[in-house]
Design an enzyme around this catalytic site. Sequence first.
Site, mmCIF file in Angstrom:
data_model
loop_
_atom_site.group_PDB
_atom_site.id
_atom_site.type_symbol
_atom_site.label_atom_id
_atom_site.label_comp_id
_atom_site.label_asym_id
_atom_site.label_seq_id
_atom_site.Cartn_x
_atom_site.Cartn_y
_atom_site.Cartn_z
ATOM 1 N N HIS A 1 46.805 40.145 70.431
ATOM 2 C CA HIS A 1 46.926 39.603 69.072
ATOM 3 C C HIS A 1 45.632 38.901 68.662
ATOM 4 O O HIS A 1 44.741 38.695 69.483
ATOM 5 C CB HIS A 1 48.082 38.596 69.012
ATOM 6 C CG HIS A 1 47.923 37.430 69.949
ATOM 7 N ND1 HIS A 1 48.678 37.269 71.089
ATOM 8 C CD2 HIS A 1 47.077 36.344 69.927
ATOM 9 C CE1 HIS A 1 48.317 36.155 71.708
ATOM 10 N NE2 HIS A 1 47.343 35.584 71.037
ATOM 11 N N ASN B 1 49.710 39.065 83.102
ATOM 12 C CA ASN B 1 51.157 38.989 83.284
ATOM 13 C C ASN B 1 51.468 39.387 84.708
ATOM 14 O O ASN B 1 51.084 40.479 85.147
ATOM 15 C CB ASN B 1 51.864 39.930 82.309
ATOM 16 C CG ASN B 1 51.715 39.472 80.873
ATOM 17 O OD1 ASN B 1 52.278 38.463 80.476
ATOM 18 N ND2 ASN B 1 50.905 40.196 80.115
ATOM 19 N N VAL C 1 30.452 45.293 71.885
ATOM 20 C CA VAL C 1 29.148 45.684 71.354
ATOM 21 C C VAL C 1 28.312 44.422 71.218
ATOM 22 O O VAL C 1 28.795 43.421 70.678
ATOM 23 C CB VAL C 1 29.295 46.356 69.960
ATOM 24 C CG1 VAL C 1 27.944 46.770 69.408
ATOM 25 C CG2 VAL C 1 30.217 47.568 70.044
ATOM 26 N N GLU D 1 36.924 43.329 61.008
ATOM 27 C CA GLU D 1 36.499 44.531 60.298
ATOM 28 C C GLU D 1 37.658 45.526 60.364
ATOM 29 O O GLU D 1 38.109 45.894 61.445
ATOM 30 C CB GLU D 1 35.248 45.103 60.970
ATOM 31 C CG GLU D 1 34.711 46.331 60.280
ATOM 32 C CD GLU D 1 33.404 46.810 60.907
ATOM 33 O OE1 GLU D 1 32.505 45.978 61.168
ATOM 34 O OE2 GLU D 1 33.289 48.027 61.129
ATOM 35 N N GLU E 1 40.965 35.465 74.601
ATOM 36 C CA GLU E 1 42.021 35.010 75.509
ATOM 37 C C GLU E 1 42.340 36.156 76.456
ATOM 38 O O GLU E 1 42.773 37.223 76.016
ATOM 39 C CB GLU E 1 43.283 34.626 74.726
ATOM 40 C CG GLU E 1 44.465 34.290 75.631
ATOM 41 C CD GLU E 1 45.741 33.906 74.867
ATOM 42 O OE1 GLU E 1 45.729 33.835 73.626
ATOM 43 O OE2 GLU E 1 46.758 33.679 75.549
ATOM 44 N N GLU F 1 49.035 35.138 66.452
ATOM 45 C CA GLU F 1 49.551 33.856 66.911
ATOM 46 C C GLU F 1 49.057 32.800 65.934
ATOM 47 O O GLU F 1 47.864 32.755 65.621
ATOM 48 C CB GLU F 1 49.022 33.543 68.321
ATOM 49 C CG GLU F 1 49.496 32.184 68.825
ATOM 50 C CD GLU F 1 49.066 31.872 70.260
ATOM 51 O OE1 GLU F 1 48.117 32.511 70.758
ATOM 52 O OE2 GLU F 1 49.690 30.983 70.866
ATOM 53 N N ARG G 1 41.705 49.385 63.479
ATOM 54 C CA ARG G 1 42.014 50.469 62.544
ATOM 55 C C ARG G 1 43.354 50.184 61.870
ATOM 56 O O ARG G 1 44.281 49.685 62.509
ATOM 57 C CB ARG G 1 42.094 51.800 63.291
ATOM 58 C CG ARG G 1 40.803 52.180 63.985
ATOM 59 C CD ARG G 1 40.903 53.596 64.556
ATOM 60 N NE ARG G 1 39.651 54.016 65.176
ATOM 61 C CZ ARG G 1 39.423 53.993 66.485
ATOM 62 N NH1 ARG G 1 40.366 53.590 67.330
ATOM 63 N NH2 ARG G 1 38.253 54.376 66.965
#
Length: 319
Positions: free
Chosen positions: A124, A241, A306, A106, A237, A172, A59
Amino acid sequence: MDKMTIKQNRRLRSCLLLLISSLVLGSSVLASAHEVDVRDDVLGWVKNDTRRFLNAVIRVGDLNRTIEFYMECFGMKLLSSKDFPEEKYTKAIVGFGPQASHFVIELVYHYGVKSYDLGTAFGHFGIVAEDIYPIVERVRQHGGKITREPGTMGGGSQVFAFVEDTNGYSFELLQKGPTPEPLSHVMLQVTDLNRSVSFYEKALGMNVLQSYDSPTDGFAIAMMGYGSDLNKTVAVELKYNYNITRYTPGNVYVHLAIGTDDVYRSAAAVALVAEEIGGRIIRPPGLYRRHVQSFSFVDPEGRKTVLVDNKDYLRSIQG
Ligand SMILES: *[C@@H]1O[C@H](CO)[C@@H](O)[C@H](O)[C@H]1NC(C)=O
Ligand SMILES: *[C@@H]1O[C@H](CO)[C@@H](O)[C@H](O)[C@H]1NC(C)=O
Ligand SMILES: *[C@@H]1O[C@H](CO)[C@@H](O)[C@H](O)[C@H]1NC(C)=O
Ligand SMILES: *[C@@H]1O[C@H](CO)[C@@H](O)[C@H](O)[C@H]1NC(C)=O
Ligand SMILES: *[C@@H]1O[C@H](CO)[C@@H](O)[C@H](O)[C@H]1NC(C)=O
């Protein structure tokens, strides 16, 4: 738990049968035409299915500015744009090549909503280019932010940079040889990497294309996707962490869409794996808007995916 154990688990099989029946019956579609025989090796079938990353949905508060930024800075194209006045939103598809063959973004603009909560779970998008330095300069000129100047890290040879668009969304940039899929990956943070890797392997038939664990930097990653060559395909990816046990979902990132030849068998596989590892189906397989067969689920970390019928998807982007 390995595949054999899952296959041999009879209790699970009867659960699955019930689950799939209730899903199919509950979704007012033609149940009889779509019953999945649970004696099928659905997990084996998933590996044989024709899978492809179709799109990732996010969004944005300023659609025009975002489209312009992605075109001017990254070299994406505006592939289509459609307004839905009754539902008060506009959708635009941007990417490096046609939707029929490329992974695309999208963008969704909801009338009047100027900004969104980024949260911490969505990391990202990754973009591969032969020379990332001019991209970084264009980002600077167009009001984006450079969060890591281009360069290598820790004696490695991979040249990369991190930049933010005018919404504050992170990209990235990876300097690599030419690739058919410059929009190379989507990064999602996870709190349990092994669990997510198992889920994406078994439920979605993905392969670990690359993985490493760097205790000194305090993180581990797994690049998951289809095929075997990370330089030629799209990946999700998964990043763990060390010592971080919670991420906030925010409302920028909506979902990732993946193509399949059979949404019913795909849903059966997801349901089976979700029973063991976590996650759940949130919209049962069926025929939805614009006569597109699909279903949705959340993975064990709560991220939505989806699955969309390949033929229906091709038809829907042409019409
Ligand atoms: C997957 O494809 C291989 C090769 O075509 C075939 O031998 C195998 O039976 C298939 N497995 C399933 C579960 O469909
Ligand atoms: C985007 O720009 C076009 C043309 O300049 C304009 O017609 C349209 O209303 C703008 N859309 C938004 C969402 O600002
Ligand atoms: C992928 O790209 C990297 C960086 O350009 C290169 O070092 C590596 O050899 C490539 N891998 C394959 C399998 O081609
Ligand atoms: C993940 O699994 C590997 C191999 O099974 C193991 O060595 C590693 O400690 C596990 N990592 C975590 C974070 O559980
Ligand atoms: C994670 O927590 C453990 C135990 O508290 C600590 O020893 C370790 O240094 C922490 N690791 C990082 C990367 O913060």
